[in-house]
Design an enzyme around this catalytic site. Structure first.
Site, PDB file in Angstrom:
ATOM      1  N   GLY A  33       0.830  -1.205   0.000  1.00 15.24           N
ATOM      2  CA  GLY A  33       0.000   0.000   0.000  1.00 15.24           C
ATOM      3  C   GLY A  33       0.858   1.246   0.000  1.00 15.24           C
ATOM      4  N   ASN A  34       0.211   2.392   0.116  1.00 13.78           N
ATOM      5  CA  ASN A  34       0.964   3.644   0.194  1.00 13.78           C
ATOM      6  C   ASN A  34       0.298   4.579   1.195  1.00 13.78           C
ATOM      7  OD1 ASN A  34      -0.882   5.611  -1.296  1.00 13.78           O
ATOM      8  ND2 ASN A  34      -0.652   3.994  -2.815  1.00 13.78           N
ATOM      9  N   ARG A  35       0.925   5.708   1.428  1.00 14.45           N
ATOM     10  CA  ARG A  35       0.515   6.575   2.542  1.00 14.45           C
ATOM     11  C   ARG A  35      -0.514   7.634   2.169  1.00 14.45           C
ATOM     12  NH1 ARG A  35       5.810   8.697   5.258  1.00 14.45           N
ATOM     13  NH2 ARG A  35       4.239   9.739   6.535  1.00 14.45           N
ATOM     14  N   SER A  36      -1.119   7.560   0.999  1.00  9.50           N
ATOM     15  CA  SER A  36      -2.108   8.584   0.642  1.00  9.50           C
ATOM     16  C   SER A  36      -3.300   8.541   1.612  1.00  9.50           C
ATOM     17  CB  SER A  36      -2.606   8.339  -0.781  1.00  9.50           C
ATOM     18  OG  SER A  36      -3.615   9.268  -1.087  1.00  9.50           O
ATOM     19  N   ALA A 100      -3.714   7.872  -5.296  1.00 13.00           N
ATOM     20  CA  ALA A 100      -2.367   7.331  -5.510  1.00 13.00           C
ATOM     21  C   ALA A 100      -2.513   5.839  -5.806  1.00 13.00           C
ATOM     22  CB  ALA A 100      -1.515   7.561  -4.269  1.00 13.00           C
TER      23      ALA A 100
END
Ligand code: CTP
Ligand code: CA
Length: 230
Positions: A33-36, A100
């Site tokens: 995953g990512n931090r958006s 994102a």
């Protein structure tokens, strides 16, 4: 920024906004995953409602409450985000890709939980690229006069400055507007404030002064609304 009825410059328009960060599952309990946070996309959705638009928000893994008056569609993966955004783009006057999307996904997700090996080894992780949603929508406009907006978080590197990389990305994606965020300084993820430059495929460049994500959202809709009337 409160707008009265006279500020309803998006009345009669349908806009699709994506927000959040996608997840790509390795197995039923693990993902890349990512931090958006989704904050900028949600601010865009609320600002568009305030200006009279009909708003569809495609939200990937966002924990924020649904904004009032917005049709919210929840997704997890980039493939799901692509399907929902592409389908809804067919009826939209503007599409804003504030999400994102994960660039890569595991070639194969395990149907059962991946167990730890007793010999201390780790499993290999084979990845493949996800579809580029913004490039697809930009190339395949389904509605005349549609305005397509992308975002780019850049740090600048040996190949170019933040704005040079932004210009190159704008050309590569084929969108009308690219909102460039200089993330070289650090804290942007989950931050309350933002400071951006909005690049136009028509050569325009608008510096938006540092402010709330709501004020940045209105600056983006200002540029979209101008293109509707042009
Ligand atoms: N985007 C998209 N689909 C993807 C990846 C990105 O639609 N698979 C969109 C994002 O929502 C954003 C814009 O493209 O509006 C730019 O995202 P960014 O990650 O900066 O672009 P990439 O082409 O993935 O380039 P990079 O290698 O810099 O990550
Ligand atoms: Ca990317």
């Amino acid at each position: 920024l409160e707008r009265g009825v006279e500020g309803q410059d998006l009345a009669g328009r349908h806009v699709v906004v994506s927000a959040g960060g996608t997840r790509e599952y390795l197995d039923p309990v693990r993902f890349l995953g990512n931090r958006s946070s989704g904050l900028q996309g949600y601010a865009l959705a609320r600002a568009a409602v305030a200006r009279g638009a009909r708003v569809t928000l495609v939200a990937a893994n966002v924990t924020l409450p649904d904004p009032a008056g917005v049709d919210v569609v929840r997704v997890e993966t980039t493939a799901q985000l692509r399907d929902e955004v592409v389908r809804r783009a067919a009826q939209a006057d503007a599409v804003v890709m504030a999400a994102a999307p994960a660039d890569f996904r595991p070639v194969a997700a395990s149907e059962s939980k991946i167990k730890k090996a007793s010999d201390g080894s780790a499993p290999p992780l084979a990845l493949e690229q996800n579809p580029d949603i913004l490039a697809e929508i930009s190339a395949d406009r389904q509605r005349g006069g549609q305005v397509v907006v992308g975002f780019a978080a850049e740090t600048g590197d040996a190949t170019g400055s933040v704005l040079e990389l932004g210009q190159a990305k704008l050309a590569r994606k084929g969108c009308d507007l690219l909102v460039v965020n200089d993330v070289g300084g650090g804290a942007v993820f989950g931050a309350e404030e933002n400071d951006v430059v909005i690049l136009g495929a028509d050569g325009t460049s608008v510096d938006v002064e540092r402010g709330s994500k709501t004020s940045v959202a209105h600056a983006i809709w200002d540029q979209v609304a101008r293109r509707f009337v042009m």
